[in-house]
Design an enzyme around this catalytic site. Structure first.
Site, PDB file in Angstrom:
ATOM      1  N   HIS A   1       5.496   2.487  19.258  1.00 57.05           N
ATOM      2  CA  HIS A   1       4.499   2.875  18.238  1.00 57.05           C
ATOM      3  C   HIS A   1       4.673   4.359  17.891  1.00 57.05           C
ATOM      4  O   HIS A   1       3.782   5.170  18.117  1.00 57.05           O
ATOM      5  CB  HIS A   1       3.067   2.617  18.733  1.00 57.05           C
TER       6      HIS A   1
ATOM      7  N   ARG B   1       0.521  -3.197  12.375  1.00 56.86           N
ATOM      8  CA  ARG B   1      -0.229  -3.418  13.607  1.00 56.86           C
ATOM      9  C   ARG B   1       0.297  -4.692  14.236  1.00 56.86           C
ATOM     10  O   ARG B   1       0.620  -5.655  13.529  1.00 56.86           O
ATOM     11  CB  ARG B   1      -1.727  -3.603  13.311  1.00 56.86           C
TER      12      ARG B   1
ATOM     13  N   ARG C   1      -2.471  -8.557  -2.331  1.00 58.31           N
ATOM     14  CA  ARG C   1      -3.552  -9.438  -2.798  1.00 58.31           C
ATOM     15  C   ARG C   1      -3.405  -9.734  -4.287  1.00 58.31           C
ATOM     16  O   ARG C   1      -3.738 -10.791  -4.762  1.00 58.31           O
ATOM     17  CB  ARG C   1      -4.917  -8.800  -2.508  1.00 58.31           C
ATOM     18  N   SER C   2      -2.882  -8.754  -5.043  1.00 55.69           N
ATOM     19  CA  SER C   2      -2.646  -8.956  -6.483  1.00 55.69           C
ATOM     20  C   SER C   2      -1.471  -8.063  -6.876  1.00 55.69           C
ATOM     21  O   SER C   2      -1.131  -7.138  -6.146  1.00 55.69           O
ATOM     22  CB  SER C   2      -3.897  -8.557  -7.272  1.00 55.69           C
TER      23      SER C   2
ATOM     24  N   GLY D   1       0.863  -1.188   0.000  1.00 60.51           N
ATOM     25  CA  GLY D   1       0.000   0.000   0.000  1.00 60.51           C
ATOM     26  C   GLY D   1       0.894   1.231   0.000  1.00 60.51           C
ATOM     27  O   GLY D   1       2.060   1.174  -0.398  1.00 60.51           O
ATOM     28  N   ARG D   2       0.352   2.335   0.484  1.00 59.20           N
ATOM     29  CA  ARG D   2       1.127   3.591   0.469  1.00 59.20           C
ATOM     30  C   ARG D   2       2.430   3.445   1.237  1.00 59.20           C
ATOM     31  O   ARG D   2       3.499   3.842   0.764  1.00 59.20           O
ATOM     32  CB  ARG D   2       0.321   4.710   1.125  1.00 59.20           C
ATOM     33  N   ILE D   3       2.356   2.861   2.434  1.00 58.05           N
ATOM     34  CA  ILE D   3       3.552   2.779   3.282  1.00 58.05           C
ATOM     35  C   ILE D   3       4.527   1.743   2.722  1.00 58.05           C
ATOM     36  O   ILE D   3       5.732   1.987   2.652  1.00 58.05           O
ATOM     37  CB  ILE D   3       3.154   2.493   4.750  1.00 58.05           C
TER      38      ILE D   3
ATOM     39  N   ASP E   1       7.629  -1.786  16.010  1.00 56.92           N
ATOM     40  CA  ASP E   1       7.086  -0.504  16.471  1.00 56.92           C
ATOM     41  C   ASP E   1       5.669  -0.684  16.992  1.00 56.92           C
ATOM     42  O   ASP E   1       5.087   0.234  17.545  1.00 56.92           O
ATOM     43  CB  ASP E   1       7.091   0.498  15.304  1.00 56.92           C
TER      44      ASP E   1
ATOM     45  N   GLU F   1      -0.773  -2.988  23.226  1.00 53.92           N
ATOM     46  CA  GLU F   1      -0.085  -1.713  23.511  1.00 53.92           C
ATOM     47  C   GLU F   1      -0.824  -0.943  24.589  1.00 53.92           C
ATOM     48  O   GLU F   1      -2.048  -0.952  24.611  1.00 53.92           O
ATOM     49  CB  GLU F   1      -0.034  -0.853  22.236  1.00 53.92           C
TER      50      GLU F   1
HETATM   51  C1  8YV Z   1      -0.761   6.638  15.398  1.00 54.42           C
HETATM   52  C2  8YV Z   1      -1.276   4.850  13.674  1.00 54.42           C
HETATM   53  O1  8YV Z   1       0.008   6.030  16.357  1.00 54.42           O
HETATM   54  O2  8YV Z   1      -1.843   5.969  11.693  1.00 54.42           O
HETATM   55  C3  8YV Z   1      -1.989   4.971  12.387  1.00 54.42           C
HETATM   56  O3  8YV Z   1      -2.719   4.031  12.049  1.00 54.42           O
HETATM   57  O4  8YV Z   1      -1.300   3.854  14.303  1.00 54.42           O
HETATM   58  C4  8YV Z   1      -0.477   5.991  14.131  1.00 54.42           C
HETATM   59  O5  8YV Z   1      -0.246   6.939  13.199  1.00 54.42           O
HETATM   60  C5  8YV Z   1      -2.064   6.888  15.993  1.00 54.42           C
HETATM   61  O6  8YV Z   1      -3.208   6.790  15.286  1.00 54.42           O
HETATM   62  C6  8YV Z   1      -1.989   8.169  16.793  1.00 54.42           C
HETATM   63  O7  8YV Z   1      -2.370   7.920  18.029  1.00 54.42           O
END
Ligand code: 8YV
Length: 316
Positions: free
Chosen positions: A282, A235, A176-177, A154-156, A259, A264
């Site tokens: 995180h 996640r 997925r593809s 994806g983007r990241i 991370d 958490e």
């Molecule tokens: C943040 C994140 O830690 O963008 C997300 O999905 O998990 C993080 O950017 C969070 O949403 C900020 O508390």
């Protein structure tokens, strides 16, 4: 005209709080001593939830708010929001994509560099006097030219893969593809176990859903192998943490850089004793510039909704 009532589920930096307080009547769920009483007194009037990626909004909370119209997530991941429960009621959901992509990718690559080049050990080596007393620290692992797997383009994932090109790494990915916007040099590998097998480092960058829960399980982890590294910036739920701990303890996985965690901020204490493990709290998106952009986008979505304008970054 009275200001729309917002239930604020997560704490925000002061600059976001001020803007929110000025535009809305804000009820602070995260610091309410008696959340039931808050709901009893104001639940019927609440039209928006402002939350973050970790806390989201579950079906029970959504169900308690009959006037709810929108849930704005300060984060790109919205797995903690019960989107099905929201959309069944016609409640809109927004997130904050794009603005945090570079920061998360920077941290992912930084964690790989730190893990393989022993950057944390090196700092301790100087501070503790071991350099002077014992000489050079143990030799570390070369990064440039290695083989990287990106699980989730994806983007990241794409931003991570682009950065890896600067290290002359061979990049393959699982999605997925095959992705039309993948660079020609990136190989598509459909099977995550096969991707792991051919990777020295596996980046976990996929969006978390019910279907991806623990998708990085024992088989994928062991395919990365005793010389390999797993970097997770997505996640905690995407990785089987128990299997990861066992693989690190037994040496069936070379190392990990995490991370994000299943629970958490209370991480499994067994992680703290694992060898070759780099931990971060995180903090992928946690730079001032990005958090300001995330707060602005969260607010802008709420403001657009209440002004009757199209949402900027809707999920549903
Ligand atoms: C943040 C994140 O830690 O963008 C997300 O999905 O998990 C993080 O950017 C969070 O949403 C900020 O508390």
């Amino acid at each position: 005209m009275s200001k729309p009532a917002v239930l604020q589920v997560s704490r925000y930096p002061a600059w976001d709080q001020e803007r929110l307080d000025a535009a809305f009547t804000v009820h602070r769920w995260f610091e309410a001593a008696d959340q039931e009483a808050l709901l009893g007194a104001h639940g019927g009037a609440i039209r928006a939830i402002a939350t973050n990626g970790e806390l989201g909004a579950d079906a029970a909370l959504i169900g308690r708010l009959p006037a709810l119209e929108i849930i704005a997530v300060y984060g790109v991941g919205y797995d903690a929001v019960d989107v099905a429960a929201a959309s069944a009621r016609g409640v809109r959901v927004t997130n904050t994509p794009d603005v945090l992509t570079d920061d998360v990718a920077d941290l992912a690559v930084g964690m790989m560099l730190a893990a393989w080049r022993g950057i944390v050990l090196g700092d301790a080596w100087v501070r503790s006097g071991r350099w002077a007393a014992e000489g050079a620290m143990p030799l570390q692992r070369r990064v440039s030219g290695g083989r990287a797997g990106v699980f989730g383009l994806g983007r990241i994932g794409r931003a991570v893969a682009r950065r890896l090109g600067a290290f002359d790494m061979e990049v393959a990915y699982t999605s997925r593809s095959p992705k039309a916007d993948a660079e020609p040099a990136w190989a598509y590998v459909a099977d995550p176990v096969e991707l792991a097998r051919r990777s020295d480092v596996l980046f976990v960058t996929l969006q978390a859903t019910a279907a991806t829960r623990r998708i990085v399980g024992a088989e994928v982890i062991e395919a990365v192998g005793p010389d390999g590294l797993i970097v997770n910036v997505s996640r905690g739920a995407n990785v089987d943490e128990g299997a990861l701990i066992r693989a690190l303890q037994s040496g069936r996985l070379g190392g990990a850089a995490l991370d994000v965690f299943e629970n958490e901020p209370n991480v499994d204490p067994r992680l703290l004793d694992c060898p070759n493990l780099l931990l971060q709290p995180h903090q992928g998106s946690a730079t001032e510039a990005t958090r300001k952009a995330m707060g602005q986008l969260t607010f802008d979505n709420l403001a657009a909704h209440f002004a009757g304008r199209p949402l900027l970054t809707p999920v549903v």
